[in-house]
Motif scaffolding. Structure first.
Motif, PDB file in Angstrom:
ATOM      1  N   ALA A  89     -42.602  13.798  50.314  1.00 56.82           N
ATOM      2  CA  ALA A  89     -41.564  13.016  50.974  1.00 56.82           C
ATOM      3  C   ALA A  89     -40.400  13.928  51.355  1.00 56.82           C
ATOM      4  N   ARG A  90     -39.770  13.647  52.472  1.00 56.65           N
ATOM      5  CA  ARG A  90     -38.673  14.502  52.963  1.00 56.65           C
ATOM      6  C   ARG A  90     -37.443  14.349  52.092  1.00 56.65           C
ATOM      7  N   ASN A  91     -37.017  13.122  51.859  1.00 61.46           N
ATOM      8  CA  ASN A  91     -35.888  12.823  50.973  1.00 61.46           C
ATOM      9  C   ASN A  91     -36.270  11.651  50.084  1.00 61.46           C
ATOM     10  N   ILE A  92     -35.818  11.679  48.840  1.00 59.76           N
ATOM     11  CA  ILE A  92     -36.081  10.591  47.904  1.00 59.76           C
ATOM     12  C   ILE A  92     -34.734  10.094  47.397  1.00 59.76           C
ATOM     13  N   ILE A  93     -34.357   8.911  47.835  1.00 59.45           N
ATOM     14  CA  ILE A  93     -33.037   8.353  47.514  1.00 59.45           C
ATOM     15  C   ILE A  93     -33.215   7.202  46.538  1.00 59.45           C
ATOM     16  N   GLY A  94     -32.620   7.326  45.375  1.00 61.28           N
ATOM     17  CA  GLY A  94     -32.655   6.247  44.395  1.00 61.28           C
ATOM     18  C   GLY A  94     -31.522   5.271  44.636  1.00 61.28           C
ATOM     19  N   VAL A  95     -31.843   3.985  44.690  1.00 65.37           N
ATOM     20  CA  VAL A  95     -30.836   2.933  44.864  1.00 65.37           C
ATOM     21  C   VAL A  95     -30.760   2.169  43.551  1.00 65.37           C
ATOM     22  N   LEU A  96     -29.769   2.494  42.741  1.00 68.34           N
ATOM     23  CA  LEU A  96     -29.577   1.873  41.430  1.00 68.34           C
ATOM     24  C   LEU A  96     -28.244   1.141  41.412  1.00 68.34           C
ATOM     25  N   PRO A  97     -28.226  -0.132  41.788  1.00 66.70           N
ATOM     26  CA  PRO A  97     -26.957  -0.868  41.768  1.00 66.70           C
ATOM     27  C   PRO A  97     -26.252  -0.800  40.410  1.00 66.70           C
ATOM     28  N   TYR A  98     -27.042  -0.897  39.322  1.00 65.78           N
ATOM     29  CA  TYR A  98     -26.478  -0.672  37.991  1.00 65.78           C
ATOM     30  C   TYR A  98     -27.231   0.485  37.353  1.00 65.78           C
ATOM     31  N   LEU A  99     -26.499   1.507  36.944  1.00 64.75           N
ATOM     32  CA  LEU A  99     -27.115   2.705  36.374  1.00 64.75           C
ATOM     33  C   LEU A  99     -27.221   2.548  34.861  1.00 64.75           C
ATOM     34  N   PRO A 100     -28.447   2.486  34.319  1.00 64.37           N
ATOM     35  CA  PRO A 100     -28.605   2.343  32.867  1.00 64.37           C
ATOM     36  C   PRO A 100     -28.008   3.532  32.111  1.00 64.37           C
ATOM     37  N   TYR A 101     -27.545   3.261  30.909  1.00 60.98           N
ATOM     38  CA  TYR A 101     -26.953   4.259  30.006  1.00 60.98           C
ATOM     39  C   TYR A 101     -25.600   4.773  30.492  1.00 60.98           C
ATOM     40  N   SER A 102     -25.016   4.125  31.492  1.00 63.58           N
ATOM     41  CA  SER A 102     -23.727   4.604  31.993  1.00 63.58           C
ATOM     42  C   SER A 102     -22.602   4.411  30.974  1.00 63.58           C
ATOM     43  N   LYS A 103     -22.797   3.528  30.005  1.00 58.08           N
ATOM     44  CA  LYS A 103     -21.780   3.367  28.963  1.00 58.08           C
ATOM     45  C   LYS A 103     -21.800   4.506  27.957  1.00 58.08           C
ATOM     46  N   GLN A 104     -22.872   5.293  27.953  1.00 55.66           N
ATOM     47  CA  GLN A 104     -22.976   6.425  27.034  1.00 55.66           C
ATOM     48  C   GLN A 104     -22.632   7.722  27.758  1.00 55.66           C
ATOM     49  N   SER A 105     -21.433   7.750  28.341  1.00 57.36           N
ATOM     50  CA  SER A 105     -21.001   8.917  29.106  1.00 57.36           C
ATOM     51  C   SER A 105     -19.977   9.759  28.359  1.00 57.36           C
ATOM     52  N   LYS A 106     -19.689   9.388  27.107  1.00 56.98           N
ATOM     53  CA  LYS A 106     -18.772  10.155  26.272  1.00 56.98           C
ATOM     54  C   LYS A 106     -19.401  10.352  24.900  1.00 56.98           C
ATOM     55  N   GLN A 107     -19.086  11.476  24.297  1.00 53.83           N
ATOM     56  CA  GLN A 107     -19.661  11.758  22.988  1.00 53.83           C
ATOM     57  C   GLN A 107     -18.841  11.059  21.904  1.00 53.83           C
ATOM     58  N   LYS A 108     -19.551  10.368  21.017  1.00 52.58           N
ATOM     59  CA  LYS A 108     -18.913   9.668  19.917  1.00 52.58           C
ATOM     60  C   LYS A 108     -19.547  10.097  18.606  1.00 52.58           C
ATOM     61  N   LYS A 109     -18.698  10.419  17.659  1.00 51.96           N
ATOM     62  CA  LYS A 109     -19.142  10.842  16.329  1.00 51.96           C
ATOM     63  C   LYS A 109     -20.176  11.952  16.456  1.00 51.96           C
ATOM     64  N   ARG A 110     -21.355  11.755  15.847  1.00 51.67           N
ATOM     65  CA  ARG A 110     -22.372  12.803  15.887  1.00 51.67           C
ATOM     66  C   ARG A 110     -23.465  12.484  16.902  1.00 51.67           C
ATOM     67  N   GLY A 111     -23.137  11.709  17.914  1.00 48.59           N
ATOM     68  CA  GLY A 111     -24.108  11.351  18.945  1.00 48.59           C
ATOM     69  C   GLY A 111     -24.167  12.400  20.036  1.00 48.59           C
ATOM     70  N   CYS A 112     -24.540  11.974  21.222  1.00 44.22           N
ATOM     71  CA  CYS A 112     -24.624  12.881  22.366  1.00 44.22           C
ATOM     72  C   CYS A 112     -24.252  12.114  23.623  1.00 44.22           C
ATOM     73  N   ILE A 113     -24.089  12.844  24.712  1.00 41.74           N
ATOM     74  CA  ILE A 113     -23.775  12.229  26.010  1.00 41.74           C
ATOM     75  C   ILE A 113     -25.103  11.891  26.674  1.00 41.74           C
ATOM     76  N   THR A 114     -25.619  10.719  26.369  1.00 42.39           N
ATOM     77  CA  THR A 114     -26.955  10.337  26.826  1.00 42.39           C
ATOM     78  C   THR A 114     -27.037  10.252  28.343  1.00 42.39           C
ATOM     79  N   MET A 115     -25.941   9.855  28.983  1.00 35.51           N
ATOM     80  CA  MET A 115     -25.957   9.714  30.436  1.00 35.51           C
ATOM     81  C   MET A 115     -26.255  11.048  31.123  1.00 35.51           C
ATOM     82  N   LYS A 116     -25.803  12.139  30.526  1.00 32.11           N
ATOM     83  CA  LYS A 116     -26.095  13.470  31.081  1.00 32.11           C
ATOM     84  C   LYS A 116     -27.594  13.746  31.048  1.00 32.11           C
ATOM     85  N   LEU A 117     -28.243  13.370  29.961  1.00 26.38           N
ATOM     86  CA  LEU A 117     -29.696  13.543  29.854  1.00 26.38           C
ATOM     87  C   LEU A 117     -30.416  12.713  30.903  1.00 26.38           C
ATOM     88  N   VAL A 118     -30.009  11.460  31.076  1.00 27.50           N
ATOM     89  CA  VAL A 118     -30.632  10.583  32.064  1.00 27.50           C
ATOM     90  C   VAL A 118     -30.477  11.165  33.469  1.00 27.50           C
TER      91      VAL A 118
END
Length: 372
Positions: A89-118
């Motif tokens: 395919a020439r271009n692959i554009i994802g249309v995600l009106p709501y992006l899952p895991y977007s609430k996990q965009s900051k590191q808390k306690k001993r967790g990780c920034i899951t949104m970066k992984l996604v």
């Protein structure tokens, strides 16, 4: 010129299983959905069959996040993207009106920034562009190594206020927390209304830092073997007064919730980016009614409605909860008559058309504030 470019490159619109109704609404303004089957066999693995050629075409994959199974939604999207990538395919554009895991965009306690992984997984799967609506944090765009168009639903919500709320000029726009004051100010400025802010904290369980191991080394009162060296005798080369053993200061109690601003005799309109667990929203509505507001509306882009949210809204003092259709919530509407939906498929259709024709996206941000 744009017509010549679009003539050279065809468009294919595909969808997963997360929200077929929204995909139909979007594609109805552009072209019919392409033939694609996404299913699971008895082993519960996700299988994708694209039943038409995508070679050298612009492929738009419509797949939003849902509260039912966000992990399946992401896996379907990644497998579809990779299938298009390996099919040239020439271009692959994802249309995600709501992006899952977007609430996990900051590191808390001993967790990780899951949104970066996604974000890294989506790019690795083959996405070359992403379209989404009202990211929970705008900084999430920086997690992607591809262009991200963060569309805004504020113009649709503003239109609902002006068209569907009687006596809306006697309203006040309310921020449920001080952190939301900037977003609320943008709404208030365009409507020429005043704002109010709810200040204070809610009771939260499980927030203790002592249980997660960060208070290390243990205080001198801890039971130690006689043969071991006492921790209280150990000294660091550099002593920081505020971190020295035995000098921790804990402030007990929390600020009671109160309203900064006048809501007496007015319609209070709460503005959120998403409605998840509504306990805090219901509590805010109670406080606003206690301060004299005679109606309370809640507006948000993403309707997650987890746990018993519909039942709590139905029994609360909230008059209406107005959300967009970025996330499927038909079952919640059957449980609660106060939930109203604003269709934003037109916004996504126009974004797809403009990206395919290589037109400017600035038109879609005409009535948008920087803090939306």
């Amino acid at each position: 010129m744009s017509a010549d470019r679009s003539a050279r490159t065809e468009m294919v619109i595909l969808t997963g299983n997360s929200y077929p109704e929204l995909a139909e609404n979007i594609s109805s303004r552009i072209k019919p959905l392409g033939e694609c089957r996404v299913y699971k066999k008895s082993d519960k693995e996700t299988h994708v069959e694209i039943r038409e050629s995508v070679r050298s075409k612009d492929v738009f994959i419509i797949q939003t996040g849902s509260t039912k199974d966000p992990n399946d939604n992401l896996m379907e999207l990644m497998i579809m993207s990779y299938a298009c990538k390996t099919s040239c395919a020439r271009n692959i554009i994802g249309v995600l009106p709501y992006l899952p895991y977007s609430k996990q965009s900051k590191q808390k306690k001993r967790g990780c920034i899951t949104m970066k992984l996604v974000a890294q997984m989506l790019v690795k799967a083959g996405l070359t562009h992403l379209i989404t609506v009202d990211l929970h944090q705008k900084e999430i765009q920086g997690f992607f190594d591809i262009p991200v168009d963060n569309l805004r639903a504020s113009s649709f919500l503003l239109d609902y206020i002006q068209q569907q709320i009687p006596d809306w000029r006697n309203s006040v726009i309310v921020a449920r927390t001080p952190n939301q004051a900037k977003r609320v100010t943008g709404f208030a400025q365009r409507l020429k209304l005043n704002i109010a802010v709810i200040h204070g904290t809610q009771d939260r369980e499980g927030e203790s830092e002592e249980a997660d191991g960060r208070n290390s080394p243990p205080p001198p009162s801890a039971n130690l073997d006689d043969s071991s060296e006492s921790m209280s005798k150990r000294r660091s080369v550099f002593t920081i007064p505020s971190l020295a053993l035995g000098t921790n200061v804990h402030v007990k109690g929390k600020l009671p919730m109160d309203v900064v601003g006048d809501v007496g005799g007015r319609i209070a309109i709460l503005v959120e980016d998403m409605i998840d667990d509504v306990a805090g929203l219901v509590q805010a509505a109670d406080i606003l009614c206690d301060r004299g507001a005679y109606k309370v509306y809640a507006l948000a882009t993403h309707a997650l409605f987890t746990n018993d949210a519909p039942a709590l809204i139905e029994e609360s003092q909230i008059s209406e909860v107005v959300v967009t259709n970025t996330v499927p919530h038909e079952f919640a509407k059957l449980q609660c008559t106060k939930i109203k939906t604003v269709d934003i498929s037109l916004l996504l259709s126009e974004a797809i058309r403009r990206i395919h024709n290589q037109e400017s996206m600035s038109y879609l941000f005409r009535n948008v504030e920087a803090n939306d």
